[in-house]
Design an enzyme around this catalytic site. Sequence first.
Site, mmCIF file in Angstrom:
data_model
loop_
_atom_site.group_PDB
_atom_site.id
_atom_site.type_symbol
_atom_site.label_atom_id
_atom_site.label_comp_id
_atom_site.label_asym_id
_atom_site.label_seq_id
_atom_site.Cartn_x
_atom_site.Cartn_y
_atom_site.Cartn_z
ATOM 1 N N ASP A 85 0.838 -1.198 0.000
ATOM 2 C CA ASP A 85 0.000 0.000 0.000
ATOM 3 C C ASP A 85 0.867 1.241 0.000
ATOM 4 O O ASP A 85 1.902 1.286 0.686
ATOM 5 C CB ASP A 85 -0.876 0.019 1.265
ATOM 6 C CG ASP A 85 -2.280 -0.487 0.997
ATOM 7 O OD1 ASP A 85 -2.666 -0.603 -0.181
ATOM 8 O OD2 ASP A 85 -2.985 -0.773 1.981
ATOM 9 N N GLU A 183 -13.663 -2.106 -2.698
ATOM 10 C CA GLU A 183 -13.980 -2.303 -1.275
ATOM 11 C C GLU A 183 -15.372 -1.794 -0.919
ATOM 12 O O GLU A 183 -15.736 -0.645 -1.257
ATOM 13 C CB GLU A 183 -12.927 -1.589 -0.407
ATOM 14 C CG GLU A 183 -13.218 -1.753 1.091
ATOM 15 C CD GLU A 183 -12.046 -1.414 1.999
ATOM 16 O OE1 GLU A 183 -10.950 -1.061 1.494
ATOM 17 O OE2 GLU A 183 -12.223 -1.504 3.236
#
Length: 265
Positions: A85, A183
Amino acid sequence: MERRKITARSITAMKGREKIAMITAYDYPTAKLADAAGVDGILVGDSLGMVVLGLENTLGVTLTDMLIHVAAVARAKPKALVVADMPFMTYETGPRDALRNAAKLVRAGAEAVKPEGGQEIFDVVEKLVKYGIPVMGHVGLNPQRVLSLGGFRMMGKTEEQAKKVIEDVKALEEAGAFAVVIEFVPASVAKAATESVKIPTICIGAGPYCDGQILVLHDVIGLSERPPSFAKRYADVAAAIRNAVANYVEEVKKGVFPSADHYRD
Ligand code: KIV
Protein backbone atom coordinates in the site's frame (compact mmCIF):
# COMPACT_ATOMS: atom_id res chain seq x y z
CA MET A 1 5.60 -29.52 -7.91
CA GLU A 2 7.06 -26.19 -6.85
CA ARG A 3 4.75 -23.22 -7.38
CA ARG A 4 5.77 -20.69 -10.00
CA LYS A 5 6.40 -17.12 -8.96
CA ILE A 6 3.26 -15.04 -9.35
CA THR A 7 3.73 -11.67 -11.05
CA ALA A 8 1.43 -8.74 -11.72
CA ARG A 9 1.06 -10.05 -15.28
CA SER A 10 0.05 -13.50 -14.07
CA ILE A 11 -2.60 -11.95 -11.79
CA THR A 12 -4.06 -10.09 -14.79
CA ALA A 13 -4.05 -13.32 -16.82
CA MET A 14 -6.11 -15.11 -14.14
CA LYS A 15 -9.25 -13.13 -15.01
CA GLY A 16 -11.90 -15.49 -16.35
CA ARG A 17 -9.71 -18.55 -15.66
CA GLU A 18 -9.23 -18.86 -11.91
CA LYS A 19 -10.44 -16.91 -8.87
CA ILE A 20 -7.71 -14.82 -7.25
CA ALA A 21 -7.22 -15.24 -3.48
CA MET A 22 -5.30 -12.48 -1.70
CA ILE A 23 -4.69 -11.73 1.96
CA THR A 24 -2.75 -9.14 3.91
CA ALA A 25 0.42 -9.90 5.87
CA TYR A 26 2.78 -7.53 7.62
CA ASP A 27 5.69 -9.66 8.81
CA TYR A 28 8.02 -12.55 7.92
CA PRO A 29 6.29 -15.48 9.71
CA THR A 30 2.74 -14.68 8.58
CA ALA A 31 3.93 -14.00 5.01
CA LYS A 32 5.59 -17.44 5.00
CA LEU A 33 2.45 -19.11 6.35
CA ALA A 34 0.09 -17.31 3.95
CA ASP A 35 2.35 -18.20 1.03
CA ALA A 36 2.56 -21.85 2.07
CA ALA A 37 -1.27 -21.85 2.25
CA GLY A 38 -1.35 -20.94 -1.44
CA VAL A 39 -2.45 -17.30 -1.68
CA ASP A 40 -1.91 -15.63 -5.04
CA GLY A 41 -1.01 -12.26 -3.60
CA ILE A 42 0.09 -10.80 -0.28
CA LEU A 43 -0.86 -7.19 0.38
CA VAL A 44 1.26 -5.33 2.90
CA GLY A 45 -1.73 -3.16 3.65
CA ASP A 46 -1.77 0.11 5.53
CA SER A 47 -4.44 -1.70 7.58
CA LEU A 48 -1.33 -2.64 9.58
CA GLY A 49 -1.88 0.68 11.35
CA MET A 50 -5.16 -0.60 12.77
CA VAL A 51 -4.52 -4.33 13.27
CA VAL A 52 -0.83 -4.22 14.29
CA LEU A 53 0.00 -0.70 15.51
CA GLY A 54 -3.26 0.00 17.37
CA LEU A 55 -4.19 3.17 15.42
CA GLU A 56 -7.80 4.33 14.94
CA ASN A 57 -7.45 4.47 11.15
CA THR A 58 -4.79 4.20 8.44
CA LEU A 59 -3.91 7.90 8.24
CA GLY A 60 -1.06 7.64 10.74
CA VAL A 61 0.81 4.96 8.80
CA THR A 62 4.04 6.38 7.38
CA LEU A 63 6.23 5.38 4.47
CA THR A 64 8.88 4.35 7.01
CA ASP A 65 6.37 1.98 8.68
CA MET A 66 5.54 0.50 5.30
CA LEU A 67 9.19 0.06 4.32
CA ILE A 68 9.91 -1.95 7.48
CA HIS A 69 6.91 -4.24 6.98
CA VAL A 70 7.38 -4.64 3.21
CA ALA A 71 11.00 -5.67 3.79
CA ALA A 72 9.93 -8.22 6.43
CA VAL A 73 7.35 -9.76 4.08
CA ALA A 74 9.78 -9.77 1.15
CA ARG A 75 12.36 -11.66 3.25
CA ALA A 76 9.87 -14.57 3.30
CA LYS A 77 10.52 -14.81 -0.48
CA PRO A 78 6.88 -15.69 -1.23
CA LYS A 79 5.78 -17.16 -4.54
CA ALA A 80 2.73 -14.92 -4.09
CA LEU A 81 2.89 -11.41 -5.54
CA VAL A 82 3.92 -8.84 -2.91
CA VAL A 83 1.83 -5.66 -3.17
CA ALA A 84 2.53 -2.64 -0.94
CA ASP A 85 0.00 0.00 0.00
CA MET A 86 1.09 3.56 -0.65
CA PRO A 87 0.32 5.35 2.61
CA PHE A 88 -1.75 8.53 2.97
CA MET A 89 -0.17 11.56 1.21
CA THR A 90 2.68 9.68 -0.42
CA TYR A 91 1.08 9.93 -3.89
CA GLU A 92 -1.72 12.51 -3.74
CA THR A 93 0.80 15.36 -4.07
CA GLY A 94 1.58 14.34 -7.65
CA PRO A 95 3.16 11.79 -9.98
CA ARG A 96 6.76 12.76 -9.16
CA ASP A 97 6.30 12.26 -5.41
CA ALA A 98 4.38 9.06 -6.13
CA LEU A 99 7.21 7.74 -8.30
CA ARG A 100 9.86 8.57 -5.71
CA ASN A 101 7.89 6.93 -2.89
CA ALA A 102 6.81 3.89 -4.91
CA ALA A 103 10.45 3.33 -5.86
CA LYS A 104 11.36 3.14 -2.15
CA LEU A 105 8.68 0.48 -1.64
CA VAL A 106 9.98 -1.46 -4.64
CA ARG A 107 13.55 -1.27 -3.32
CA ALA A 108 12.23 -2.66 0.00
CA GLY A 109 10.79 -5.66 -1.84
CA ALA A 110 7.36 -4.69 -3.19
CA GLU A 111 6.50 -6.11 -6.61
CA ALA A 112 3.54 -3.76 -7.08
CA VAL A 113 2.01 -0.80 -5.25
CA LYS A 114 -1.55 0.16 -4.37
CA PRO A 115 -2.61 3.80 -4.07
CA GLU A 116 -6.26 4.56 -3.24
CA GLY A 117 -8.58 6.36 -5.64
CA GLY A 118 -9.89 6.34 -9.18
CA GLN A 119 -10.13 9.02 -11.87
CA GLU A 120 -8.44 11.63 -9.63
CA ILE A 121 -5.18 9.64 -9.51
CA PHE A 122 -5.12 8.76 -13.23
CA ASP A 123 -1.85 10.67 -13.81
CA VAL A 124 -0.21 9.05 -10.78
CA VAL A 125 -1.05 5.52 -11.96
CA GLU A 126 0.01 6.31 -15.52
CA LYS A 127 3.38 7.63 -14.34
CA LEU A 128 4.15 4.64 -12.10
CA VAL A 129 3.20 2.16 -14.83
CA LYS A 130 5.21 4.09 -17.43
CA TYR A 131 8.35 3.67 -15.32
CA GLY A 132 7.86 -0.03 -14.65
CA ILE A 133 6.01 -0.16 -11.34
CA PRO A 134 2.88 -2.35 -11.50
CA VAL A 135 -0.14 -0.68 -9.90
CA MET A 136 -3.15 -2.26 -8.24
CA GLY A 137 -6.05 0.20 -7.96
CA HIS A 138 -8.40 0.57 -4.98
CA VAL A 139 -11.91 2.01 -5.41
CA GLY A 140 -15.24 2.04 -3.61
CA LEU A 141 -14.52 2.64 0.06
CA ASN A 142 -11.13 4.31 0.32
CA PRO A 143 -10.20 4.09 4.03
CA GLN A 144 -7.68 6.93 3.59
CA ARG A 145 -10.71 9.23 2.99
CA VAL A 146 -12.29 8.26 6.33
CA LEU A 147 -12.31 11.85 7.65
CA SER A 148 -14.29 13.30 4.75
CA LEU A 149 -16.55 10.23 4.56
CA GLY A 150 -17.30 10.43 8.29
CA GLY A 151 -16.59 6.75 8.83
CA PHE A 152 -15.94 3.48 7.03
CA ARG A 153 -19.16 3.59 4.98
CA MET A 154 -20.48 1.44 2.17
CA MET A 155 -20.02 3.27 -1.14
CA GLY A 156 -21.91 2.92 -4.44
CA LYS A 157 -25.36 2.90 -2.87
CA THR A 158 -26.77 5.76 -4.94
CA GLU A 159 -26.92 5.68 -8.73
CA GLU A 160 -24.37 8.48 -8.89
CA GLN A 161 -21.93 6.69 -6.56
CA ALA A 162 -22.39 3.39 -8.41
CA LYS A 163 -21.58 5.11 -11.70
CA LYS A 164 -18.48 6.62 -10.12
CA VAL A 165 -17.21 3.20 -8.95
CA ILE A 166 -17.54 1.84 -12.49
CA GLU A 167 -15.95 4.92 -14.07
CA ASP A 168 -13.10 4.74 -11.55
CA VAL A 169 -12.38 1.10 -12.40
CA LYS A 170 -12.39 1.92 -16.12
CA ALA A 171 -10.07 4.90 -15.58
CA LEU A 172 -7.62 2.74 -13.64
CA GLU A 173 -7.60 0.16 -16.44
CA GLU A 174 -6.95 2.90 -18.97
CA ALA A 175 -4.12 4.30 -16.82
CA GLY A 176 -2.46 0.86 -16.86
CA ALA A 177 -3.39 -0.78 -13.54
CA PHE A 178 -3.04 -4.57 -13.63
CA ALA A 179 -5.93 -5.21 -11.17
CA VAL A 180 -8.29 -3.24 -8.96
CA VAL A 181 -9.46 -3.76 -5.39
CA ILE A 182 -13.13 -2.88 -4.92
CA GLU A 183 -13.98 -2.30 -1.28
CA PHE A 184 -17.40 -2.28 0.44
CA VAL A 185 -19.86 -1.61 -2.37
CA PRO A 186 -23.10 -3.49 -3.22
CA ALA A 187 -22.47 -6.78 -5.03
CA SER A 188 -24.45 -5.57 -8.07
CA VAL A 189 -22.12 -2.57 -8.44
CA ALA A 190 -18.99 -4.73 -8.14
CA LYS A 191 -20.48 -7.11 -10.74
CA ALA A 192 -21.10 -4.29 -13.21
CA ALA A 193 -17.59 -2.93 -12.61
CA THR A 194 -16.06 -6.40 -13.07
CA GLU A 195 -17.88 -6.88 -16.37
CA SER A 196 -16.82 -3.47 -17.66
CA VAL A 197 -13.04 -4.11 -17.68
CA LYS A 198 -10.47 -6.66 -18.84
CA ILE A 199 -8.35 -6.40 -15.69
CA PRO A 200 -9.33 -8.45 -12.62
CA THR A 201 -11.33 -6.99 -9.76
CA ILE A 202 -10.40 -8.19 -6.29
CA CYS A 203 -13.13 -7.56 -3.78
CA ILE A 204 -13.47 -7.00 -0.07
CA GLY A 205 -17.00 -6.65 1.23
CA ALA A 206 -18.30 -6.38 -2.33
CA GLY A 207 -19.84 -9.78 -3.01
CA PRO A 208 -19.06 -12.85 -5.07
CA TYR A 209 -19.12 -11.56 -8.66
CA CYS A 210 -15.54 -10.25 -8.67
CA ASP A 211 -12.50 -11.98 -10.13
CA GLY A 212 -11.00 -12.48 -6.68
CA GLN A 213 -11.25 -11.74 -2.97
CA ILE A 214 -8.98 -10.13 -0.41
CA LEU A 215 -9.28 -10.07 3.38
CA VAL A 216 -7.23 -8.69 6.25
CA LEU A 217 -5.26 -11.55 7.85
CA HIS A 218 -6.07 -10.51 11.41
CA ASP A 219 -9.82 -10.63 10.64
CA VAL A 220 -9.42 -14.12 9.12
CA ILE A 221 -7.48 -15.56 12.07
CA GLY A 222 -9.46 -13.88 14.84
CA LEU A 223 -6.87 -11.35 15.97
CA SER A 224 -8.80 -8.14 15.17
CA GLU A 225 -10.59 -6.27 17.92
CA ARG A 226 -13.25 -4.85 15.57
CA PRO A 227 -13.50 -6.95 12.40
CA PRO A 228 -15.84 -5.57 9.73
CA SER A 229 -19.16 -7.37 9.21
CA PHE A 230 -18.11 -8.57 5.74
CA ALA A 231 -15.01 -10.44 6.98
CA LYS A 232 -15.11 -14.15 7.80
CA ARG A 233 -13.18 -15.59 10.75
CA TYR A 234 -11.60 -18.97 9.96
CA ALA A 235 -9.64 -19.45 13.22
CA ASP A 236 -9.44 -18.16 16.78
CA VAL A 237 -5.75 -17.39 17.13
CA ALA A 238 -6.50 -14.84 19.88
CA ALA A 239 -7.80 -17.67 22.07
CA ALA A 240 -4.79 -19.85 21.19
CA ILE A 241 -2.36 -17.07 22.21
CA ARG A 242 -4.28 -16.24 25.39
CA ASN A 243 -4.34 -19.91 26.45
CA ALA A 244 -0.69 -20.51 25.65
CA VAL A 245 0.46 -17.42 27.56
CA ALA A 246 -1.89 -18.14 30.49
CA ASN A 247 -0.45 -21.69 30.73
CA TYR A 248 3.08 -20.28 30.68
CA VAL A 249 2.26 -17.74 33.41
CA GLU A 250 0.68 -20.43 35.56
CA GLU A 251 3.66 -22.77 35.16
CA VAL A 252 6.14 -20.00 36.03
CA LYS A 253 4.13 -19.07 39.14
CA LYS A 254 3.97 -22.72 40.22
CA GLY A 255 7.63 -23.39 39.44
CA VAL A 256 6.68 -26.01 36.83
CA PHE A 257 8.53 -24.19 34.06
CA PRO A 258 11.42 -24.51 33.36
CA SER A 259 11.52 -28.27 33.88
CA ALA A 260 14.55 -30.50 33.25
CA ASP A 261 13.93 -30.47 29.47
CA HIS A 262 14.43 -26.73 29.31
CA TYR A 263 17.72 -26.13 31.12
CA ARG A 264 21.16 -27.58 31.69
CA ASP A 265 23.16 -27.77 34.94
O1 KIV B 1 -4.89 -1.94 3.85
C1 KIV B 1 -5.51 -2.94 3.51
O2 KIV B 1 -5.48 -3.99 4.15
C2 KIV B 1 -6.32 -2.87 2.30
C3 KIV B 1 -7.30 -3.97 2.07
C4 KIV B 1 -8.48 -3.73 2.95
C5 KIV B 1 -7.69 -4.10 0.65
O3 KIV B 1 -6.21 -1.95 1.55
